[in-house]
Scaffold this active site. Structure first.
Site, PDB file in Angstrom:
ATOM      1  N   ASN A  42       0.836  -1.200   0.000  1.00 27.79           N
ATOM      2  CA  ASN A  42       0.000   0.000   0.000  1.00 27.79           C
ATOM      3  C   ASN A  42       0.873   1.253   0.000  1.00 27.79           C
ATOM      4  O   ASN A  42       1.961   1.280   0.594  1.00 27.79           O
ATOM      5  CB  ASN A  42      -1.008   0.004   1.153  1.00 27.79           C
ATOM      6  CG  ASN A  42      -0.409  -0.267   2.512  1.00 27.79           C
ATOM      7  OD1 ASN A  42       0.640  -0.869   2.646  1.00 27.79           O
ATOM      8  ND2 ASN A  42      -1.097   0.183   3.553  1.00 27.79           N
ATOM      9  N   ILE A  43       0.376   2.266  -0.694  1.00 27.56           N
ATOM     10  CA  ILE A  43       1.099   3.529  -0.857  1.00 27.56           C
ATOM     11  C   ILE A  43       0.125   4.647  -0.507  1.00 27.56           C
ATOM     12  O   ILE A  43      -0.833   4.907  -1.252  1.00 27.56           O
ATOM     13  CB  ILE A  43       1.614   3.680  -2.313  1.00 27.56           C
ATOM     14  CG1 ILE A  43       2.533   2.493  -2.673  1.00 27.56           C
ATOM     15  CG2 ILE A  43       2.345   5.012  -2.482  1.00 27.56           C
ATOM     16  CD1 ILE A  43       2.848   2.378  -4.156  1.00 27.56           C
ATOM     17  N   GLU A  44       0.331   5.254   0.655  1.00 28.45           N
ATOM     18  CA  GLU A  44      -0.628   6.254   1.153  1.00 28.45           C
ATOM     19  C   GLU A  44      -0.317   7.651   0.637  1.00 28.45           C
ATOM     20  O   GLU A  44       0.718   7.896   0.003  1.00 28.45           O
ATOM     21  CB  GLU A  44      -0.643   6.205   2.684  1.00 28.45           C
ATOM     22  CG  GLU A  44      -1.146   4.853   3.182  1.00 28.45           C
ATOM     23  CD  GLU A  44      -1.356   4.782   4.679  1.00 28.45           C
ATOM     24  OE1 GLU A  44      -0.802   5.634   5.412  1.00 28.45           O
ATOM     25  OE2 GLU A  44      -2.074   3.864   5.108  1.00 28.45           O
ATOM     26  N   CYS A  53      -4.055   0.617  -2.592  1.00 35.46           N
ATOM     27  CA  CYS A  53      -3.923  -0.618  -1.811  1.00 35.46           C
ATOM     28  C   CYS A  53      -2.840  -1.528  -2.400  1.00 35.46           C
ATOM     29  O   CYS A  53      -2.516  -1.449  -3.587  1.00 35.46           O
ATOM     30  CB  CYS A  53      -5.236  -1.392  -1.813  1.00 35.46           C
ATOM     31  SG  CYS A  53      -6.565  -0.632  -0.861  1.00 35.46           S
ATOM     32  N   GLU A  55      -2.968  -4.710  -3.096  1.00 32.66           N
ATOM     33  CA  GLU A  55      -3.440  -5.611  -4.153  1.00 32.66           C
ATOM     34  C   GLU A  55      -3.450  -4.888  -5.498  1.00 32.66           C
ATOM     35  O   GLU A  55      -3.043  -5.441  -6.522  1.00 32.66           O
ATOM     36  CB  GLU A  55      -4.870  -6.088  -3.853  1.00 32.66           C
ATOM     37  CG  GLU A  55      -5.036  -6.817  -2.535  1.00 32.66           C
ATOM     38  CD  GLU A  55      -5.416  -5.884  -1.379  1.00 32.66           C
ATOM     39  OE1 GLU A  55      -4.783  -4.818  -1.243  1.00 32.66           O
ATOM     40  OE2 GLU A  55      -6.334  -6.218  -0.633  1.00 32.66           O
ATOM     41  N   CYS A  90     -10.138  -5.232   0.406  1.00 33.09           N
ATOM     42  CA  CYS A  90     -11.253  -4.283   0.397  1.00 33.09           C
ATOM     43  C   CYS A  90     -12.114  -4.460  -0.854  1.00 33.09           C
ATOM     44  O   CYS A  90     -11.733  -5.130  -1.820  1.00 33.09           O
ATOM     45  CB  CYS A  90     -10.741  -2.846   0.502  1.00 33.09           C
ATOM     46  SG  CYS A  90     -10.150  -2.159  -1.054  1.00 33.09           S
ATOM     47  N   CYS A  93     -10.591  -3.374  -4.283  1.00 31.41           N
ATOM     48  CA  CYS A  93      -9.612  -4.339  -4.802  1.00 31.41           C
ATOM     49  C   CYS A  93     -10.303  -5.586  -5.340  1.00 31.41           C
ATOM     50  O   CYS A  93      -9.879  -6.166  -6.341  1.00 31.41           O
ATOM     51  CB  CYS A  93      -8.594  -4.697  -3.724  1.00 31.41           C
ATOM     52  SG  CYS A  93      -7.470  -3.321  -3.386  1.00 31.41           S
TER      53      CYS A  93
HETATM   54  N1  THU Z   1      -5.352  -1.365   2.432  1.00 30.25           N
HETATM   55  C1  THU Z   1      -4.810  -2.195   1.481  1.00 30.25           C
HETATM   56  O1  THU Z   1      -3.653  -2.019   1.073  1.00 30.25           O
HETATM   57  N2  THU Z   1      -5.582  -3.181   0.979  1.00 30.25           N
HETATM   58  C2  THU Z   1      -6.869  -3.433   1.330  1.00 30.25           C
HETATM   59  O2  THU Z   1      -7.505  -4.310   0.767  1.00 30.25           O
HETATM   60  C3  THU Z   1      -7.494  -2.659   2.414  1.00 30.25           C
HETATM   61  C4  THU Z   1      -6.700  -1.523   2.954  1.00 30.25           C
HETATM   62  C5  THU Z   1      -4.537  -0.277   2.977  1.00 30.25           C
HETATM   63  C6  THU Z   1      -5.010   1.108   2.657  1.00 30.25           C
HETATM   64  C7  THU Z   1      -4.399   1.914   3.780  1.00 30.25           C
HETATM   65  O3  THU Z   1      -3.088   2.295   3.425  1.00 30.25           O
HETATM   66  C8  THU Z   1      -4.336   0.951   4.953  1.00 30.25           C
HETATM   67  O4  THU Z   1      -4.516  -0.356   4.386  1.00 30.25           O
HETATM   68  C9  THU Z   1      -5.389   1.186   6.011  1.00 30.25           C
HETATM   69  O5  THU Z   1      -6.650   1.227   5.454  1.00 30.25           O
END
Ligand code: THU
Length: 136
Positions: A42-44, A53, A55, A90, A93
């Site tokens: 994940n890259i915020e 996300c 995935e 999620c 994804c």
């Molecule tokens: N996140 C994912 O990378 N994949 C998911 O399927 C659900 C959430 C990440 C997004 C965010 O950076 C962190 O998890 C918290 O929500």
């Protein structure tokens, strides 16, 4: 490629996560039909919405490189990278998986201690909308 090895690659991918806002690290390992594996994290983003996300990072890397056929994905996550239970992707994804994968695409939800849960895409995204089924 064994499920166990794919799960290990997802765990390794968590260490690449860019998560200055949530501290919640997610890793993914996407298995292509020819055996190639793409990892993602994940890259915020400070604006939150543009966060990608793990995935989708894995899928988009693979699709950019020309891959379209996928067999399975392993996903894991946890605060500071500590896994406390099987990780469910999620909804966004799941829909991206739907775009490229058939009903029997396998999702390994990685748990702690080398455990994982295994589900098909049709199990985790029932009654889904897809180009193949609805726009042909
Ligand atoms: N996140 C994912 O990378 N994949 C998911 O399927 C659900 C959430 C990440 C997004 C965010 O950076 C962190 O998890 C918290 O929500």
């Amino acid at each position: 490629m064994t499920p166990e090895k794919l799960c290990e690659l997802a765990i390794e991918a968590m260490s690449h996560a860019y998560v200055p806002y949530s501290g919640y690290k997610v890793g993914a390992a996407l298995l292509c039909a020819d055996g190639t594996v793409y990892q993602g994290c994940n890259i915020e983003n400070a604006a939150y919405g543009p966060t990608n996300c793990a995935e989708r990072t894995a899928f988009f890397k693979a699709v950019y490189d020309g891959y379209r056929d996928f067999t399975a994905i392993a996903v894991c996550g946890g605060k500071d990278g500590v896994i406390t239970g099987p990780f469910p992707p999620c909804g966004v994804c799941r829909q991206v998986m739907r775009e490229f994968c058939d009903d029997d695409f396998v999702i390994y939800m990685v748990d702690a201690g080398g455990k994982y849960e295994s589900h098909t895409l049709s199990e985790i995204l029932p009654h889904s909308f897809s180009a193949k089924k609805h726009m042909a």
